[in-house]
Write a protein that holds these residues in place. Structure first.
Motif, PDB file in Angstrom:
ATOM      1  N   LEU A 180      16.246   3.805 -11.196  1.00 39.83           N
ATOM      2  CA  LEU A 180      15.866   1.974 -11.388  1.00 39.83           C
ATOM      3  C   LEU A 180      13.932   2.375 -11.500  1.00 39.83           C
ATOM      4  CD1 LEU A 180      17.391  -0.344  -9.496  1.00 39.83           C
ATOM      5  CD2 LEU A 180      17.233   0.225 -12.100  1.00 39.83           C
ATOM      6  N   LYS A 181      13.106   1.605 -12.105  1.00 44.32           N
ATOM      7  CA  LYS A 181      11.402   1.815 -11.437  1.00 44.32           C
ATOM      8  C   LYS A 181      11.158   1.664 -10.474  1.00 44.32           C
ATOM      9  CE  LYS A 181      10.978   1.830 -16.611  1.00 44.32           C
ATOM     10  NZ  LYS A 181      10.183   1.179 -17.260  1.00 44.32           N
ATOM     11  N   PRO A 182       9.778   2.251 -10.373  1.00 44.54           N
ATOM     12  CA  PRO A 182       9.759   0.782  -8.740  1.00 44.54           C
ATOM     13  C   PRO A 182       9.674  -0.423  -9.043  1.00 44.54           C
ATOM     14  CG  PRO A 182       8.622   3.032  -8.078  1.00 44.54           C
ATOM     15  CD  PRO A 182       9.365   2.985  -9.754  1.00 44.54           C
ATOM     16  N   SER A 183       9.042  -1.170  -9.975  1.00 46.06           N
ATOM     17  CA  SER A 183       8.906  -2.072 -10.007  1.00 46.06           C
ATOM     18  C   SER A 183      10.594  -2.765  -9.965  1.00 46.06           C
ATOM     19  CB  SER A 183       7.909  -2.162 -11.511  1.00 46.06           C
ATOM     20  OG  SER A 183       8.810  -1.604 -12.518  1.00 46.06           O
ATOM     21  N   GLU A 184      10.974  -2.390 -10.315  1.00 44.14           N
ATOM     22  CA  GLU A 184      12.217  -2.687 -10.371  1.00 44.14           C
ATOM     23  C   GLU A 184      13.300  -2.920  -9.388  1.00 44.14           C
ATOM     24  OE1 GLU A 184      14.228  -2.103 -14.677  1.00 44.14           O
ATOM     25  OE2 GLU A 184      14.027  -0.276 -13.426  1.00 44.14           O
ATOM     26  N   CYS A 185      12.473  -2.531  -7.793  1.00 43.30           N
ATOM     27  CA  CYS A 185      12.700  -2.596  -6.559  1.00 43.30           C
ATOM     28  C   CYS A 185      12.050  -3.773  -5.524  1.00 43.30           C
ATOM     29  CB  CYS A 185      13.088  -1.319  -6.134  1.00 43.30           C
ATOM     30  SG  CYS A 185      14.204  -0.755  -7.248  1.00 43.30           S
ATOM     31  N   LEU A 186      13.096  -4.093  -4.513  1.00 46.67           N
ATOM     32  CA  LEU A 186      12.296  -4.355  -3.655  1.00 46.67           C
ATOM     33  C   LEU A 186      12.609  -4.281  -2.076  1.00 46.67           C
ATOM     34  CD1 LEU A 186      10.712  -6.663  -2.543  1.00 46.67           C
ATOM     35  CD2 LEU A 186      12.629  -8.714  -2.257  1.00 46.67           C
ATOM     36  N   ILE A 187      11.782  -3.452  -1.410  1.00 45.91           N
ATOM     37  CA  ILE A 187      11.787  -3.405  -0.035  1.00 45.91           C
ATOM     38  C   ILE A 187      11.960  -3.833   1.084  1.00 45.91           C
ATOM     39  CG2 ILE A 187      11.469  -1.377   1.217  1.00 45.91           C
ATOM     40  CD1 ILE A 187      10.657   0.111  -1.632  1.00 45.91           C
ATOM     41  N   PHE A 188      12.683  -3.733   1.922  1.00 42.95           N
ATOM     42  CA  PHE A 188      12.735  -4.703   3.355  1.00 42.95           C
ATOM     43  C   PHE A 188      12.420  -3.624   4.067  1.00 42.95           C
ATOM     44  CE2 PHE A 188      14.487  -7.862   1.130  1.00 42.95           C
ATOM     45  CZ  PHE A 188      14.277  -9.755   1.390  1.00 42.95           C
ATOM     46  N   GLU A 189      11.353  -3.395   5.275  1.00 45.01           N
ATOM     47  CA  GLU A 189      10.370  -2.387   6.031  1.00 45.01           C
ATOM     48  C   GLU A 189      10.547  -3.970   7.214  1.00 45.01           C
ATOM     49  OE1 GLU A 189      10.844   0.004   7.597  1.00 45.01           O
ATOM     50  OE2 GLU A 189      11.272   1.379   5.741  1.00 45.01           O
ATOM     51  N   ASP A 190      10.418  -2.893   8.360  1.00 49.24           N
ATOM     52  CA  ASP A 190      10.137  -3.899   9.969  1.00 49.24           C
ATOM     53  C   ASP A 190       8.713  -3.185  10.528  1.00 49.24           C
ATOM     54  OD1 ASP A 190      11.323  -2.079  12.709  1.00 49.24           O
ATOM     55  OD2 ASP A 190      12.207  -2.520  10.365  1.00 49.24           O
ATOM     56  N   SER A 191       8.607  -2.104  10.121  1.00 51.05           N
ATOM     57  CA  SER A 191       7.954  -1.134  11.373  1.00 51.05           C
ATOM     58  C   SER A 191       6.545  -0.644  10.377  1.00 51.05           C
ATOM     59  CB  SER A 191       8.006   0.156  11.606  1.00 51.05           C
ATOM     60  OG  SER A 191       8.895   0.848  10.657  1.00 51.05           O
ATOM     61  N   LEU A 192       5.732  -0.039  10.830  1.00 49.46           N
ATOM     62  CA  LEU A 192       4.149  -0.073  10.511  1.00 49.46           C
ATOM     63  C   LEU A 192       4.610   1.349   9.337  1.00 49.46           C
ATOM     64  CD1 LEU A 192       1.072   0.576   9.425  1.00 49.46           C
ATOM     65  CD2 LEU A 192       0.822   1.252  11.565  1.00 49.46           C
ATOM     66  N   ILE A 193       5.669   2.539  10.357  1.00 53.64           N
ATOM     67  CA  ILE A 193       5.583   3.949   9.110  1.00 53.64           C
ATOM     68  C   ILE A 193       6.434   3.597   7.692  1.00 53.64           C
ATOM     69  CG2 ILE A 193       5.052   5.222  11.347  1.00 53.64           C
ATOM     70  CD1 ILE A 193       8.168   5.197  11.087  1.00 53.64           C
ATOM     71  N   GLY A 194       7.289   2.628   8.636  1.00 59.93           N
ATOM     72  CA  GLY A 194       8.601   2.005   7.454  1.00 59.93           C
ATOM     73  C   GLY A 194       7.411   1.740   6.148  1.00 59.93           C
ATOM     74  N   ALA A 195       7.095   0.453   6.683  1.00 55.74           N
ATOM     75  CA  ALA A 195       5.860  -0.291   5.611  1.00 55.74           C
ATOM     76  C   ALA A 195       5.022   0.787   4.468  1.00 55.74           C
ATOM     77  CB  ALA A 195       4.453  -1.469   6.303  1.00 55.74           C
ATOM     78  N   GLU A 196       4.303   1.677   5.371  1.00 50.12           N
ATOM     79  CA  GLU A 196       3.977   2.352   4.725  1.00 50.12           C
ATOM     80  C   GLU A 196       3.881   3.084   4.214  1.00 50.12           C
ATOM     81  OE1 GLU A 196       0.144   3.874   8.167  1.00 50.12           O
ATOM     82  OE2 GLU A 196       1.743   4.880   8.296  1.00 50.12           O
ATOM     83  N   ALA A 197       5.650   3.448   3.977  1.00 46.83           N
ATOM     84  CA  ALA A 197       6.907   4.474   2.906  1.00 46.83           C
ATOM     85  C   ALA A 197       7.321   3.709   2.141  1.00 46.83           C
ATOM     86  CB  ALA A 197       7.950   4.831   4.262  1.00 46.83           C
ATOM     87  N   ALA A 198       7.274   2.471   2.197  1.00 47.40           N
ATOM     88  CA  ALA A 198       7.397   1.972   0.704  1.00 47.40           C
ATOM     89  C   ALA A 198       6.463   1.653   0.404  1.00 47.40           C
ATOM     90  CB  ALA A 198       8.129   0.233   1.716  1.00 47.40           C
ATOM     91  N   LYS A 199       5.817   1.246   0.752  1.00 50.40           N
ATOM     92  CA  LYS A 199       4.105   0.979  -0.031  1.00 50.40           C
ATOM     93  C   LYS A 199       3.445   2.037  -1.105  1.00 50.40           C
ATOM     94  CE  LYS A 199       1.068  -2.043  -1.230  1.00 50.40           C
ATOM     95  NZ  LYS A 199       1.619  -3.416  -2.038  1.00 50.40           N
TER      96      LYS A 199
END
Length: 240
Positions: A180-199
């Protein structure tokens, strides 16, 4: 939020499950038992912030948490090695992970609704595989509500990647495996390092509230495409 998405990828600790407090309690016990130089006087918030900073520092280390404990040994004159501390850490945590950990309110309901609506579900967590095995096979709360093996098409843990979050490797690997492409995925995160990785993976990021990330709330929310108070809110968005 879910429109035009084929997969929803979840972090585990602090995102799907309430577990950050467990790790704070375990680290406080080790600091109190084996540390000196004021280790026993640290607050839970100080212990968590210190862990986050040092694990980030050692994200490229083959065993980041061993390096984290070696830093604590030097700072607080530990009476044991980093490797010994790691063994004690996970021994202390095993019972708690099996009996005290649970999904966050509304999480299991959202997972079931997503599967019913045809979304592919995945976990991309840098928790250790041994911990995930406890969640998969021993944790009665998780098994009763939404068993991991029945719910998720893919589960990646710390051992599946060479780079820790905030590096996006684990999310990129999950997307590649799912074709899948990034545009086809939604990521759930809670922390700053997690949100940075997801973004950094290129996917849209939904940040679910976790009280243990309050100190970094402003920075986290700046990275989020969607800010979610709880999974009941996310379920309502899915059903619209």
């Amino acid at each position: 939020m879910f429109q035009n998405k084929k997969a929803v990828i979840f972090d585990m600790d602090g995102t799907l499950i309430d577990s950050v407090g467990i790790w704070n309690a375990v680290d406080m016990e080790i600091l109190s038992r084996f540390g000196r130089n004021g280790a026993a006087e640290l607050s839970e918030k100080q212990v968590q912030r210190q862990r986050d900073e040092l694990v980030r520092k050692h994200q490229s280390h083959p065993t980041p948490y061993t390096a984290y404990y070696e830093d604590l040994k030097e700072k607080y004159d530990f009476t044991i090695s980093g490797e010994e501390a790691i063994k004690i850490r996970y021994k202390l945590a095993q019972e708690m992970l099996a009996s005290r950990i649970d999904y966050k309110p509304g999480a299991s309901e959202l997972l079931k609704a997503l599967k019913t609506n045809g979304y592919v579900l995945a976990i991309a967590s840098t928790t250790k595989r041994d911990n995930m095995e406890v969640y998969r096979t021993k944790n009665e709360n998780i098994l009763a509500k939404a068993p991991i093996d029945e719910t998720f098409a893919l589960v990646y843990t710390r051992e599946d990647v060479s780079q820790m979050k905030p590096h996006p490797e684990i999310y990129l690997k999950a997307m590649e495996t799912l074709c899948l492409k990034p545009s086809e995925c939604l990521i759930f995160e809670d922390s700053l390092i997690g949100a940075e990785a997801a973004k950094a993976s290129g996917a849209e990021v939904a940040v679910i509230y976790d009280k243990y990330s309050d100190d970094e709330r402003e920075e986290i929310n700046k990275l989020a495409d969607y800010i979610i108070d709880d999974y009941t809110q996310a379920l309502s968005m899915l059903e619209k």
